[in-house]
Motif scaffolding. Sequence first.
Motif, PDB file in Angstrom:
ATOM      1  N   LYS A 318       0.870  -1.172   0.000  1.00 27.19           N
ATOM      2  CA  LYS A 318       0.000   0.000   0.000  1.00 27.19           C
ATOM      3  C   LYS A 318       0.909   1.224   0.000  1.00 27.19           C
ATOM      4  O   LYS A 318       1.728   1.396   0.899  1.00 27.19           O
ATOM      5  N   PHE A 319       0.826   2.029  -1.027  1.00 28.93           N
ATOM      6  CA  PHE A 319       1.679   3.224  -1.076  1.00 28.93           C
ATOM      7  C   PHE A 319       1.064   4.366  -0.286  1.00 28.93           C
ATOM      8  O   PHE A 319       1.706   4.978   0.547  1.00 28.93           O
ATOM      9  N   LEU A 320      -0.154   4.643  -0.617  1.00 24.46           N
ATOM     10  CA  LEU A 320      -0.754   5.824  -0.008  1.00 24.46           C
ATOM     11  C   LEU A 320      -2.107   5.485   0.599  1.00 24.46           C
ATOM     12  O   LEU A 320      -2.894   4.756   0.021  1.00 24.46           O
ATOM     13  N   GLU A 321      -2.287   6.011   1.770  1.00 30.38           N
ATOM     14  CA  GLU A 321      -3.588   5.839   2.378  1.00 30.38           C
ATOM     15  C   GLU A 321      -4.012   7.175   2.966  1.00 30.38           C
ATOM     16  O   GLU A 321      -3.298   7.754   3.785  1.00 30.38           O
ATOM     17  N   ALA A 322      -5.135   7.657   2.523  1.00 30.32           N
ATOM     18  CA  ALA A 322      -5.660   8.913   3.072  1.00 30.32           C
ATOM     19  C   ALA A 322      -6.963   8.585   3.776  1.00 30.32           C
ATOM     20  O   ALA A 322      -7.810   7.890   3.223  1.00 30.32           O
ATOM     21  N   ARG A 323      -7.052   9.050   5.030  1.00 31.92           N
ATOM     22  CA  ARG A 323      -8.259   8.720   5.790  1.00 31.92           C
ATOM     23  C   ARG A 323      -9.042   9.974   6.134  1.00 31.92           C
ATOM     24  O   ARG A 323      -8.510  10.890   6.761  1.00 31.92           O
ATOM     25  N   ASP A 324     -10.235   9.977   5.683  1.00 32.91           N
ATOM     26  CA  ASP A 324     -11.201  10.994   6.088  1.00 32.91           C
ATOM     27  C   ASP A 324     -10.666  12.417   5.955  1.00 32.91           C
ATOM     28  O   ASP A 324     -10.669  13.196   6.904  1.00 32.91           O
ATOM     29  N   ILE A 325     -10.193  12.746   4.767  1.00 34.59           N
ATOM     30  CA  ILE A 325      -9.647  14.087   4.542  1.00 34.59           C
ATOM     31  C   ILE A 325     -10.786  15.092   4.379  1.00 34.59           C
ATOM     32  O   ILE A 325     -11.713  14.876   3.602  1.00 34.59           O
ATOM     33  N   LYS A 326     -10.672  16.172   5.155  1.00 33.23           N
ATOM     34  CA  LYS A 326     -11.693  17.227   5.030  1.00 33.23           C
ATOM     35  C   LYS A 326     -10.993  18.557   4.830  1.00 33.23           C
ATOM     36  O   LYS A 326      -9.948  18.811   5.432  1.00 33.23           O
ATOM     37  N   LYS A 327     -11.560  19.330   3.967  1.00 34.60           N
ATOM     38  CA  LYS A 327     -10.959  20.651   3.712  1.00 34.60           C
ATOM     39  C   LYS A 327     -12.075  21.655   3.413  1.00 34.60           C
ATOM     40  O   LYS A 327     -12.945  21.403   2.563  1.00 34.60           O
ATOM     41  N   THR A 328     -12.020  22.730   4.121  1.00 30.61           N
ATOM     42  CA  THR A 328     -13.017  23.769   3.890  1.00 30.61           C
ATOM     43  C   THR A 328     -12.299  25.085   3.585  1.00 30.61           C
ATOM     44  O   THR A 328     -11.345  25.452   4.274  1.00 30.61           O
ATOM     45  N   TYR A 329     -12.699  25.708   2.490  1.00 26.32           N
ATOM     46  CA  TYR A 329     -12.129  27.020   2.165  1.00 26.32           C
ATOM     47  C   TYR A 329     -12.987  28.079   2.834  1.00 26.32           C
ATOM     48  O   TYR A 329     -14.216  28.002   2.847  1.00 26.32           O
ATOM     49  N   GLY A 341     -14.450  14.617   3.627  1.00 22.98           N
ATOM     50  CA  GLY A 341     -14.159  13.285   4.165  1.00 22.98           C
ATOM     51  C   GLY A 341     -13.869  12.254   3.109  1.00 22.98           C
ATOM     52  O   GLY A 341     -14.659  11.355   2.858  1.00 22.98           O
ATOM     53  N   VAL A 342     -12.719  12.409   2.479  1.00 19.14           N
ATOM     54  CA  VAL A 342     -12.350  11.486   1.401  1.00 19.14           C
ATOM     55  C   VAL A 342     -11.376  10.436   1.922  1.00 19.14           C
ATOM     56  O   VAL A 342     -10.408  10.758   2.609  1.00 19.14           O
ATOM     57  N   ASN A 343     -11.671   9.172   1.607  1.00 17.05           N
ATOM     58  CA  ASN A 343     -10.729   8.087   1.879  1.00 17.05           C
ATOM     59  C   ASN A 343     -10.146   7.628   0.554  1.00 17.05           C
ATOM     60  O   ASN A 343     -10.874   7.477  -0.426  1.00 17.05           O
ATOM     61  N   LEU A 344      -8.865   7.394   0.561  1.00 18.63           N
ATOM     62  CA  LEU A 344      -8.228   7.020  -0.694  1.00 18.63           C
ATOM     63  C   LEU A 344      -7.117   6.026  -0.406  1.00 18.63           C
ATOM     64  O   LEU A 344      -6.426   6.116   0.619  1.00 18.63           O
ATOM     65  N   GLU A 345      -6.962   5.058  -1.317  1.00 22.12           N
ATOM     66  CA  GLU A 345      -5.914   4.067  -1.126  1.00 22.12           C
ATOM     67  C   GLU A 345      -5.276   3.820  -2.481  1.00 22.12           C
ATOM     68  O   GLU A 345      -5.965   3.567  -3.454  1.00 22.12           O
ATOM     69  N   ILE A 346      -3.965   3.897  -2.523  1.00 22.83           N
ATOM     70  CA  ILE A 346      -3.271   3.602  -3.776  1.00 22.83           C
ATOM     71  C   ILE A 346      -2.200   2.569  -3.494  1.00 22.83           C
ATOM     72  O   ILE A 346      -1.388   2.741  -2.583  1.00 22.83           O
TER      73      ILE A 346
END
Lengths: 570, 331
Positions: A318-329, A341-346
């Motif tokens: 597993k190279f990349l794991e992003a858990r529950d990313i939130k960003k508000t401008y 809340g983005v989860n991503l796995e590469i």
Amino acid sequence: MNEDNQYLLEVNGLSVIYGSEDNKLKAVDGLSLQMKEGETIGVIGESGSGKSTLALAIMGLIKGGEIKGEIVYDGHDLVGLSEKELKEFRWQKVALVFQNSLEVLNPVLTIGEQIREPLQTHYDLSKKELEGRVIELLNLVGLNPEWRNHYPHNLSGGMRQRVLLAMALSCDPELLIIDEPTTALDPASKEEILQLLNKLQKRLGFAMLMISHDLGTIKELTSQVMTMYCGQVVEVGLTEKVFKDPLHPYTRGLLNSSPNLFKYKDLWGIEGEVSQGKGCAFSPRCCQSGENCNDSRPSLEYVALERMVACHKGGIEKFLEARDIKKTYRMKGKEVKAVKGVNLEIKSGEVVALVGKSGSGKSTVAHTLVGVKDFDEGEIYYRGKKVEDNWATKMIGGMQIVFQDPSSSISSRLRVLDAIKEPLDIIKWGNQEARKEKVVECLQKVQLPASKEFLDRYCHALSGGQRQRIAIARALVTEPKLLIADEITSSLDPSTQANLLRKLKALQNRAGFAMLYITHDLHLVRKIADKVCVMHGGEIVERGVSFEILENPKHGYTKKLLSNAFRSLI
Amino acid sequence: MKKVRGMRVIEYLLTVLVIVTLNFALPRAMPGDPFLIMSETEEDVVVLTEEQREYYFELYGLDKPITEQYVSYLGDLLRGDLGLSIYYNEDVSTIILRRLPWTLFLVISTVILRTIIGSLLGTISAWCRGNFFDQFLFFNLITISEIPAFITGLLILFVFSAMLGLFPLSGAMSHFTTYESLWEQIVDILHHAFLPIITLTLARLGGIYLLARNSVITVIQKDYLVTARAKGLSKGRILLRHILRNAMLPIVTRTFLSLGSLVGGAILVENVFNYPGLGLLMQEAVNVHDYTLIQGIFLVVALFVLVANLMADLIYKHLDPRIESQEQTTS
């Protein structure tokens, strides 16, 4: 079946060794397998991986080979039994549908006699009963009983496959081993045979061990699958899960080589040759092999419920794991929730396409992953380590990003050489000579001239397409394992785009290079992506294996996206 | 299919014509003539004068042009008339028919014996391929079949008849005896025929043995034998229906095709054992330049071979179902 036996068939540490003392060939190497009544297990692997030998070993048909280990059928160990003792199990308990060829049927006996033979041997039936049973069997497999008086050479390949099946079913076996049921059949007969097998298995309820290198067949007919490589099992799991998310690089390689699974994707076979050493047999062909891979054979270990993998790295890394990313401008008191809340796995060697229309938050996700933008909540891990302070982008073999707009991401005041060399300068890698060599190498990869004149040119003097390629070269100069590519090919001409993507693809297959590919271009996605994430309104609304998402989208938004993109084709 | 059959018939007819023509031409190409012998025999003081020689030439039609002789020869053959023996002064067909059964008896007994024994030994050899027994059989049978039949024959005759006195030295039946029962007659005939048949069988065993051995070894390695074993069939069934049923195909062909050369072998052996078959007759006929008789024997032997071929064709077609469909596809 005995009550106290959990398994119908249990194979423990089975090895089949051919050849003399000094030239041993292990066709099957320490294989274990359990099968319950009525289960269907598929065995996949390239030719020569030991699949057919396994089938013959279970039937006790290995000639001139040494057999070690146990083959326990319903509580009886079959290894070492005499031909006479085996007779009790052969065909009545375990039957085999041989790989279809003229040779497996006796050329001078009618097919009726060949179907009748085992019945005659194993049961005490009258002539009339035998005849009736043969007719019944032929009807069962959908072959006109009139054919029973004909000889094998009178029949077509598809008909012979039915005969082999009728023959195997004659004594109502509890376990049916099927070796390559559909190879060399035309698509129509293939489909018929598959339907037939499916129907018969459901009706008669026999357990089925299906050997095939045709993954489409396995996918349709089995509930579990076992990947074999060099006589060893490298991955076991539920068919559906293994096909969606292979954990062993070899299984993934097989899937990527199958045109019937990924219909539009480029075909890539697995390169390289088998290792003869004591290390992992797959390591010379593996895109993620490391040093310890050559020290010892990996054993088959549980990595999840009902999922086993034999890999020193625990399967595809597993190279990349992003858990529950939130960003508000926040702009002038107005809040824009860009990423919710983005989860991503590469994984290693994977191209994940992130698709969605402009403003869906794709670029924001990309920027947060490499630390260009802060995020409000969530965690990011690169190769298992938490990403903080840009360490993952500040190394050779790390993570890199290519931005969408090259005119703003490349300073127009830098010369080509300096622009590309910059990341190396920052991490103080090697001396100036070595850095320049790297730059030249990367320029060739992106099909730009590497002349001194070009190296000294200022970036503002380059076209948009050239600057895009400079940006890509700059990202590649640190030999990243993971590239976050934000619309990188949109300003390239089709030929350059195709060449570049093929180069990245080769890198992916050979070195386990992975990419998060952010794009609008669904045609490209269909060609290169292994997995697809569909983003809409700051959320990933649908994700999965590319062939599933593109063939059979579930989410309304994905459907809309696809119908817009492919309308011209339909 | 019909076309193929038609072609076959034409093939066989052409072969017959070629045989007949050669048969006509060969004796006439030999040096000397039959009446020269008649006139030179020293014991019988039958010396022919020029007039007598001319008379005989005219009687047998030898004075006519060669083409005329050929045409009348063909005509006679069509009527089943093989001519008059010059030496015996008797119908050739009568003489041949008297001698033919003995040769047929030898040849057919030999064929049956050696096919059965050869196939059996070959199968056993193939079954335990590579071990001592196989090597023993292989070496001995090849050695025996390399020895010419007449030497084997002489040896056998010398040991069993001359030294041990177990079997008669010559002939097909005891002379001047009246048999009390049919059984006694049969025993006497078998007693006389035993050594010639054994000699011929021994001389011809090696070929069949080797063929059977190879054939069985080839079949044993076929995939359908794995199928048969997988089906849990009994050993006997596997051997009979799967191995021998397939391995016999080349053996059958070879058996019929070798009938011709077996007749040739019989001629030598008959001479050794003084057995009154066609072979002995032929030797006599050659010695006295009896053209018509020689021609008759040649023709009968040639036709015999041809019939054997035809039988091989027909039987093979019946044994191997693949042949028929091949013909179907070619037609």
